[in-house]
Enzyme design. Structure first.
Site, mmCIF file in Angstrom:
data_model
loop_
_atom_site.group_PDB
_atom_site.id
_atom_site.type_symbol
_atom_site.label_atom_id
_atom_site.label_comp_id
_atom_site.label_asym_id
_atom_site.label_seq_id
_atom_site.Cartn_x
_atom_site.Cartn_y
_atom_site.Cartn_z
ATOM 1 N N ASP A 1 52.257 -1.697 -33.658
ATOM 2 C CA ASP A 1 52.391 -1.957 -32.221
ATOM 3 C C ASP A 1 51.159 -2.681 -31.687
ATOM 4 O OD1 ASP A 1 54.878 -0.710 -32.130
ATOM 5 O OD2 ASP A 1 54.025 1.240 -31.626
ATOM 6 N N GLY B 1 44.986 8.639 -34.059
ATOM 7 C CA GLY B 1 45.863 8.726 -32.895
ATOM 8 C C GLY B 1 46.293 7.354 -32.392
#
Length: 114
Positions: A61, A96
């Site tokens: 992404d 994360g």
């Protein structure tokens, strides 16, 4: 269609071109990326190695978003791929998805260090 090899990926992209898609951006993980523009040779971008890989969550992404940012800023397709590779390289070094999204300054610093 299978897309295990670069040849298979190329065949799948040709099918996309026949359906009217002019450009196809392919993320290849550890093998980098490639941009297929109809009627041109693919533009390949190797990964920019990370000092340490902690978490790959969000790397794809991040790559896509960074490519889009560079594209709307008018950079060449090759520069867009390199900018995106740098962003993804920084991303995998942080744990994360949200915390790993690098800022522009960090991406530019990495590119200047290459």
């Amino acid at each position: 269609m299978e897309t295990e090899s670069f040849e298979q990926i190329t065949q799948a992209v040709v099918k996309c071109h026949k359906m009217g898609v002019k450009q196809v951006l392919v993320k290849l993980g550890a093998k980098g990326s490639a941009l297929f523009i109809e009627g041109e040779e693919p533009i390949k971008q190797p990964i920019i190695s990370a000092a340490k890989v902690l978490d790959t969550t969000g790397a794809g992404d991040t790559f896509t978003a960074a490519f889009a940012v560079a594209l709307v800023e008018g950079k060449s397709r090759k520069e867009c791929l390199k900018f995106a590779a740098a962003a993804a390289s920084l991303c995998v070094q942080v744990k994360g998805a949200i915390p790993s999204m690098p800022d522009r300054k960090s991406v530019l610093e990495l590119l200047h260090s290459l």
